[in-house]
Design an enzyme around this catalytic site. Structure first.
Site, PDB file in Angstrom:
ATOM      1  N   TYR A  98     -44.536 -41.849  -9.843  1.00 22.83           N
ATOM      2  CA  TYR A  98     -44.517 -43.144  -9.163  1.00 22.83           C
ATOM      3  C   TYR A  98     -43.823 -42.980  -7.817  1.00 22.83           C
ATOM      4  O   TYR A  98     -42.978 -42.083  -7.650  1.00 22.83           O
ATOM      5  CB  TYR A  98     -43.762 -44.172 -10.014  1.00 22.83           C
ATOM      6  CG  TYR A  98     -44.517 -44.553 -11.264  1.00 22.83           C
ATOM      7  CD1 TYR A  98     -45.388 -45.644 -11.260  1.00 22.83           C
ATOM      8  CD2 TYR A  98     -44.376 -43.824 -12.433  1.00 22.83           C
ATOM      9  CE1 TYR A  98     -46.099 -45.989 -12.412  1.00 22.83           C
ATOM     10  CE2 TYR A  98     -45.079 -44.164 -13.582  1.00 22.83           C
ATOM     11  CZ  TYR A  98     -45.935 -45.244 -13.569  1.00 22.83           C
ATOM     12  OH  TYR A  98     -46.637 -45.581 -14.688  1.00 22.83           O
ATOM     13  N   TYR A 117     -48.446 -38.373 -17.281  1.00 19.52           N
ATOM     14  CA  TYR A 117     -47.178 -37.873 -16.723  1.00 19.52           C
ATOM     15  C   TYR A 117     -46.138 -37.841 -17.833  1.00 19.52           C
ATOM     16  O   TYR A 117     -46.254 -38.569 -18.821  1.00 19.52           O
ATOM     17  CB  TYR A 117     -46.707 -38.754 -15.557  1.00 19.52           C
ATOM     18  CG  TYR A 117     -46.419 -40.187 -15.938  1.00 19.52           C
ATOM     19  CD1 TYR A 117     -45.150 -40.577 -16.350  1.00 19.52           C
ATOM     20  CD2 TYR A 117     -47.421 -41.150 -15.894  1.00 19.52           C
ATOM     21  CE1 TYR A 117     -44.891 -41.896 -16.700  1.00 19.52           C
ATOM     22  CE2 TYR A 117     -47.172 -42.466 -16.252  1.00 19.52           C
ATOM     23  CZ  TYR A 117     -45.897 -42.830 -16.645  1.00 19.52           C
ATOM     24  OH  TYR A 117     -45.644 -44.125 -17.006  1.00 19.52           O
ATOM     25  N   ARG A 142     -47.108 -39.342 -21.329  1.00 21.20           N
ATOM     26  CA  ARG A 142     -47.739 -40.638 -21.454  1.00 21.20           C
ATOM     27  C   ARG A 142     -49.216 -40.494 -21.065  1.00 21.20           C
ATOM     28  O   ARG A 142     -49.539 -39.797 -20.105  1.00 21.20           O
ATOM     29  CB  ARG A 142     -47.084 -41.656 -20.502  1.00 21.20           C
ATOM     30  CG  ARG A 142     -45.627 -41.976 -20.862  1.00 21.20           C
ATOM     31  CD  ARG A 142     -45.404 -43.460 -20.799  1.00 21.20           C
ATOM     32  NE  ARG A 142     -46.453 -44.125 -21.575  1.00 21.20           N
ATOM     33  CZ  ARG A 142     -46.824 -45.378 -21.398  1.00 21.20           C
ATOM     34  NH1 ARG A 142     -46.262 -46.114 -20.461  1.00 21.20           N
ATOM     35  NH2 ARG A 142     -47.782 -45.910 -22.140  1.00 21.20           N
ATOM     36  N   HIS A 186     -52.671 -44.190 -17.163  1.00 20.75           N
ATOM     37  CA  HIS A 186     -52.861 -45.647 -17.212  1.00 20.75           C
ATOM     38  C   HIS A 186     -52.538 -46.299 -15.883  1.00 20.75           C
ATOM     39  O   HIS A 186     -51.850 -45.733 -15.035  1.00 20.75           O
ATOM     40  CB  HIS A 186     -51.974 -46.265 -18.293  1.00 20.75           C
ATOM     41  CG  HIS A 186     -50.509 -45.969 -18.087  1.00 20.75           C
ATOM     42  ND1 HIS A 186     -49.914 -44.839 -18.594  1.00 20.75           N
ATOM     43  CD2 HIS A 186     -49.544 -46.625 -17.420  1.00 20.75           C
ATOM     44  CE1 HIS A 186     -48.636 -44.830 -18.252  1.00 20.75           C
ATOM     45  NE2 HIS A 186     -48.383 -45.888 -17.538  1.00 20.75           N
ATOM     46  N   HIS A 198     -50.650 -49.954 -14.716  1.00 22.17           N
ATOM     47  CA  HIS A 198     -49.857 -51.086 -15.205  1.00 22.17           C
ATOM     48  C   HIS A 198     -50.303 -52.372 -14.522  1.00 22.17           C
ATOM     49  O   HIS A 198     -50.606 -52.350 -13.318  1.00 22.17           O
ATOM     50  CB  HIS A 198     -48.371 -50.910 -14.828  1.00 22.17           C
ATOM     51  CG  HIS A 198     -47.652 -49.862 -15.582  1.00 22.17           C
ATOM     52  ND1 HIS A 198     -46.966 -50.120 -16.736  1.00 22.17           N
ATOM     53  CD2 HIS A 198     -47.460 -48.549 -15.323  1.00 22.17           C
ATOM     54  CE1 HIS A 198     -46.392 -49.000 -17.158  1.00 22.17           C
ATOM     55  NE2 HIS A 198     -46.676 -48.025 -16.316  1.00 22.17           N
TER      56      HIS A 198
END
Lengths: 307, 307
Positions: free
Chosen positions: B169, B204, B225, B228, B230
């Site tokens: 991120y 990630y 994870r 995806h 969010h």
């Protein structure tokens, strides 16, 4: 990876569902995991999810729990173990102790060691006085170490420690109390007898200035431990006994903050007001007297395999 | 004090006994305690003691647990919350989320927020591209926000954030990625439609260099994870939806480290190799395309009282 496929029907069960939540988590464990760790984590996850489902915490409550657990860890340092304190006040320490020290009927029950034990305390002859600060009401402790059949155990090692009359252990007041105040090591004689002089122990609080103390307060509980003497009694061929004996008149007896009191460990402390008896033991009347016998069980099998 | 007496027969039940251990602990709670705290602690103590009795930990295992809990707290700082991570990998965060977001059939399911949400991300017009670093495979996301009956919801706010093609991120790579890379706020139009351009998300790892990462490894699990995007979708009069959408081809889909995947949230990402279509959306072929509709449930009753 337990399920390396991302195809639909078969792997459906790997996806989170509220009803099957603990099973979904536990099914994720790898095949090469230590069987003991697998068992421990499965049981923990099962009960943790069951508790969460029963509680139905709000997001704020969940976060309050996260904060509490974090602060409890951050309260720990070299001389303060707040998680052991948490284990103590929730009765977990006593439960783990009980599970690991199931003994035959008649043997002296175990209790938790607590944080104030010191190895290599001074060795004394029977009859010596371990009270070095002169505070408190004089006490004579005597008794016998035997096996379950009542046969005396000579040369048993008895380590004893307790608070002074202000409710502190020597190690909590270095420079204030004399070194090794109210702790010592004795040896049972050829007939299994031991004896020493001390003072009547006082109740005292566990450290209550951290998150665990706050939780205790919120649960309407106080931090006091019932007045007691600590003992470790060891003899070759027998299970070591880590135990307390409690005074019967302490108001905190049924409310000991760490659930350390077992009914069998409440002793009969008698006040003696007899000049001759006092002279015999080298004290002034009145003084307190307690007779306490330790009954050792044969050495148990080697400890279970650990993680 | 619940039992101020130290007399024998009545207070016997206050003393520790292995069989009744949880009851002994819970009986100690005061009368003036918050009823919710009383309920929460009673349930926790009950399940904690049940777990300990089922596990029968050795003293060393108990101490390993104490050390783990301590280290997990001490790993936490301003930007790292290791206890939330523990809650995540044990499926507790998803369970608490599920309990607090039970929705009518057909409504978009909730998932956990995660640590990378940032309020006040840039506002964009529909169709804008949130990928500011030019890395990765282009993606077009579009769809509609409706109520459960299918009625469009105009002016719904859609906040979106995701990793870049390196699996980080923007807030994890300040100074490396452009500020606000791959996050933005969109508004549904008069017919409930929204659309934006981005890149296909990557899987990630959660932070695995602490006690929780070690536990994951010992359990034979990886820290990844599943890939995806969010979303938080809000509109007046409707329950806010915090959710993910997942790519269907990520190998970690059935193994998401925090159990964030719900089957209903796996989207259909299609590769489009059509020059005209590419030109229409302002991309080059091939590009990825996903259509995803959000179905909002009416505002639920006010949140339950908390601790």
């Amino acid at each position: 990876m337990q399920q390396a496929t991302s195809s639909t029907s078969q792997s459906t069960s790997a996806y989170f569902e509220e009803e099957r939540s603990a099973d979904v988590v536990n099914a994720r464990m790898g095949d090469a995991v230590s069987p003991r760790l697998k068992q421990v984590m499965s049981v923990l996850v099962k009960h943790l999810h069951a508790a969460v489902k029963e509680i139905e915490p709000t997001h704020d409550e969940w976060f309050a729990a996260i904060r509490f657990l974090t602060e409890t860890g951050q309260m720990c340092n070299e001389w303060r173990q707040e998680y052991i304190l948490l284990s103590d006040i929730l009765g977990v320490s006593m439960l783990v102790d009980a599970i690991n020290h199931r003994r035959p009927n008649g043997a002296t029950p175990n209790t938790i060691l607590g944080p104030f034990y010191v190895a290599d305390a001074p060795q004394y002859d029977n009859g010596a006085n371990i009270c070095l600060d002169g505070k408190g009401e004089p006490l004579v402790v005597c008794g016998r170490v035997t096996d379950i059949a009542g046969k005396p155990i000579p040369n048993a090692k008895l380590e004893v420690w307790q608070t002074n009359d202000d409710g502190f252990y020597d190690v909590q007041q270095k420079g204030i109390q004399p070194d090794s105040n109210l702790r010592g090591v004795f040896t049972s004689d050829g007939e299994g007898y031991y004896s020493f002089k001390s003072v009547k122990p006082r109740h005292y609080p566990i450290p209550a200035d951290g998150p665990v103390g706050k939780l205790l307060g919120a649960m309407g509980r106080h931090p006091n431990r019932a007045a007691h003497l600590h003992f470790i009694v060891t003899a070759p061929g027998y299970d070591a006994v880590i135990t307390h004996i409690f005074t019967p008149d302490c108001p905190y007896l049924p409310e000991d903050a760490v659930f350390g009191v077992k009914r069998e460990l409440i002793a009969d402390f008698k006040q003696v007001n007899d000049m001759d008896a006092a002279q015999t033991v080298g004290l002034e009347a009145p003084f307190w007297s307690v007779t306490w016998d330790f009954t050792l069980a044969p050495s148990s099998k080697p400890p279970r395999a650990t993680l």
